[in-house]
Write a protein that holds these residues in place. Structure first.
Motif, PDB file in Angstrom:
ATOM      1  N   SER A   1      -4.908   0.283 -19.720  1.00  0.00           N
ATOM      2  CA  SER A   1      -6.059   0.316 -18.824  1.00  0.00           C
ATOM      3  C   SER A   1      -7.329  -0.181 -19.496  1.00  0.00           C
ATOM      4  N   ASN A   2      -7.457   0.118 -20.769  1.00  0.00           N
ATOM      5  CA  ASN A   2      -8.671  -0.242 -21.505  1.00  0.00           C
ATOM      6  C   ASN A   2      -8.338  -0.444 -22.980  1.00  0.00           C
TER       7      ASN A   2
ATOM      8  N   SER B   1       0.808  -1.208   0.000  1.00  0.00           N
ATOM      9  CA  SER B   1       0.000   0.000   0.000  1.00  0.00           C
ATOM     10  C   SER B   1       0.845   1.264   0.000  1.00  0.00           C
ATOM     11  N   SER B   2       2.119   1.159   0.335  1.00  0.00           N
ATOM     12  CA  SER B   2       2.966   2.333   0.358  1.00  0.00           C
ATOM     13  C   SER B   2       3.581   2.644  -0.995  1.00  0.00           C
ATOM     14  N   THR B   3       3.239   1.863  -2.022  1.00  0.00           N
ATOM     15  CA  THR B   3       3.793   2.081  -3.352  1.00  0.00           C
ATOM     16  C   THR B   3       3.318   3.422  -3.885  1.00  0.00           C
ATOM     17  N   PRO B   4       4.258   4.260  -4.358  1.00  0.00           N
ATOM     18  CA  PRO B   4       3.818   5.552  -4.895  1.00  0.00           C
ATOM     19  C   PRO B   4       3.061   5.339  -6.193  1.00  0.00           C
ATOM     20  N   THR B   5       2.070   6.161  -6.416  1.00  0.00           N
ATOM     21  CA  THR B   5       1.307   6.092  -7.650  1.00  0.00           C
ATOM     22  C   THR B   5       1.632   7.315  -8.482  1.00  0.00           C
ATOM     23  N   ALA B   6       1.084   7.336  -9.670  1.00  0.00           N
ATOM     24  CA  ALA B   6       1.359   8.454 -10.560  1.00  0.00           C
ATOM     25  C   ALA B   6       0.864   9.769  -9.964  1.00  0.00           C
ATOM     26  N   THR B   7      -0.164   9.733  -9.144  1.00  0.00           N
ATOM     27  CA  THR B   7      -0.695  10.959  -8.575  1.00  0.00           C
ATOM     28  C   THR B   7      -0.175  11.231  -7.175  1.00  0.00           C
TER      29      THR B   7
ATOM     30  N   ASP C   1      -1.392   1.480  -9.664  1.00  0.00           N
ATOM     31  CA  ASP C   1       0.008   1.173  -9.399  1.00  0.00           C
ATOM     32  C   ASP C   1       0.735   0.532 -10.570  1.00  0.00           C
ATOM     33  N   TYR C   2       0.150  -0.512 -11.133  1.00  0.00           N
ATOM     34  CA  TYR C   2       0.838  -1.272 -12.161  1.00  0.00           C
ATOM     35  C   TYR C   2       1.013  -0.484 -13.460  1.00  0.00           C
ATOM     36  N   VAL C   3      -0.068   0.071 -13.972  1.00  0.00           N
ATOM     37  CA  VAL C   3      -0.002   0.770 -15.256  1.00  0.00           C
ATOM     38  C   VAL C   3       0.987   1.936 -15.221  1.00  0.00           C
ATOM     39  N   PRO C   4       0.934   2.830 -14.221  1.00  0.00           N
ATOM     40  CA  PRO C   4       1.926   3.918 -14.201  1.00  0.00           C
ATOM     41  C   PRO C   4       3.367   3.401 -14.140  1.00  0.00           C
ATOM     42  N   ALA C   5       3.587   2.336 -13.390  1.00  0.00           N
ATOM     43  CA  ALA C   5       4.938   1.777 -13.291  1.00  0.00           C
ATOM     44  C   ALA C   5       5.371   1.162 -14.623  1.00  0.00           C
ATOM     45  N   PHE C   6       4.465   0.437 -15.283  1.00  0.00           N
ATOM     46  CA  PHE C   6       4.786  -0.136 -16.588  1.00  0.00           C
ATOM     47  C   PHE C   6       5.117   0.958 -17.602  1.00  0.00           C
ATOM     48  N   VAL C   7       4.328   2.028 -17.603  1.00  0.00           N
ATOM     49  CA  VAL C   7       4.557   3.114 -18.556  1.00  0.00           C
ATOM     50  C   VAL C   7       5.927   3.747 -18.309  1.00  0.00           C
ATOM     51  N   GLU C   8       6.277   3.973 -17.055  1.00  0.00           N
ATOM     52  CA  GLU C   8       7.602   4.544 -16.752  1.00  0.00           C
ATOM     53  C   GLU C   8       8.712   3.598 -17.201  1.00  0.00           C
TER      54      GLU C   8
ATOM     55  N   LEU D   1      10.030   4.860 -10.197  1.00  0.00           N
ATOM     56  CA  LEU D   1       8.787   4.231 -10.641  1.00  0.00           C
ATOM     57  C   LEU D   1       9.059   3.266 -11.798  1.00  0.00           C
ATOM     58  N   ALA D   2      10.015   3.618 -12.662  1.00  0.00           N
ATOM     59  CA  ALA D   2      10.390   2.720 -13.763  1.00  0.00           C
ATOM     60  C   ALA D   2      10.966   1.421 -13.206  1.00  0.00           C
ATOM     61  N   GLN D   3      11.766   1.512 -12.149  1.00  0.00           N
ATOM     62  CA  GLN D   3      12.329   0.301 -11.548  1.00  0.00           C
ATOM     63  C   GLN D   3      11.223  -0.561 -10.935  1.00  0.00           C
ATOM     64  N   LYS D   4      10.231   0.073 -10.362  1.00  0.00           N
ATOM     65  CA  LYS D   4       9.066  -0.663  -9.841  1.00  0.00           C
ATOM     66  C   LYS D   4       8.350  -1.353 -11.003  1.00  0.00           C
ATOM     67  N   GLY D   5       8.289  -0.689 -12.146  1.00  0.00           N
ATOM     68  CA  GLY D   5       7.693  -1.287 -13.334  1.00  0.00           C
ATOM     69  C   GLY D   5       8.442  -2.538 -13.776  1.00  0.00           C
TER      70      GLY D   5
END
Length: 182
Positions: A140-141, A37-43, A167-174, A68-72
């Motif tokens: 996302s869609n 839950s502590s994972t930073p999000t895009a916002t 969480d996942y999509v922003p990290a993947f994009v980075e 965030l890219a490394q999280k991706g």
């Protein structure tokens, strides 16, 4: 013609089996886990996030959040994307069923390229920021014509709930932005 049809059917079956194994926790070395839950999000990025800018080699500069890219990269591996895809520019080996995603941000081929064009971006390398926004929308869609991605995203949304988009999509994009910068 029968060989082509058989190859396509086999590819679809392999993708379905890999997806089922990954989502059941049997593929990719273990169960996929939801992010902490502590994972930073895009916002909700902390002010200390590092940002890197690299020239893409495609005519535009690509800015990305290195943390965030490394999280991706971590998510990419734990979710099981490497069953089909590699990201050679990041040293990530994977399956050959899907494409190498090193330059996916600038894709003009197949589904993503078509998606960019339908959303007003004929040359994704000319506007990496818009390409990244559209990539996030695609993850996302996905459109109906991208049937494999549509089923994958539905499975991931079922498994991860709203964490997929948060969480996942922003990290993947980075991660894809970082890959494109190399």
């Amino acid at each position: 013609m029968r060989l082509v049809t058989a190859t396509i059917v086999l590819a679809v079956v392999v993708i379905a089996v890999v997806t089922a194994l990954t989502l059941s926790g049997l593929g990719g070395g273990g169960q996929a886990q939801a992010p902490p839950s502590s994972t930073p999000t895009a916002t909700q990025q902390p002010p200390t996030q590092s940002t890197s800018t690299q020239t893409s080699g495609q005519g535009g500069a690509v800015q990305y959040d290195a943390q965030l890219a490394q999280k991706g990269v971590e998510y990419f591996k734990s979710v099981g994307c490497t069953a089909c895809h590699s990201v050679k520019s990041l040293g990530i080996s994977g399956g050959a069923v899907g494409s190498d995603l090193s330059k996916a941000l600038f894709s003009t081929d197949q589904w993503l390229g078509r998606y960019y064009k339908e959303n007003g971006l004929d040359n994704p390398a000319s506007d990496p920021t818009k390409a990244a926004q559209l990539l996030a929308q695609f993850l996302s869609n996905p459109p109906d014509y991208s049937t494999t991605m549509k089923s994958q995203v539905a499975a991931y949304k079922s498994l991860y709930g709203d964490q997929w988009e948060k969480d996942y999509v922003p990290a993947f994009v980075e991660m894809i932005k970082m890959a494109a910068s190399r």
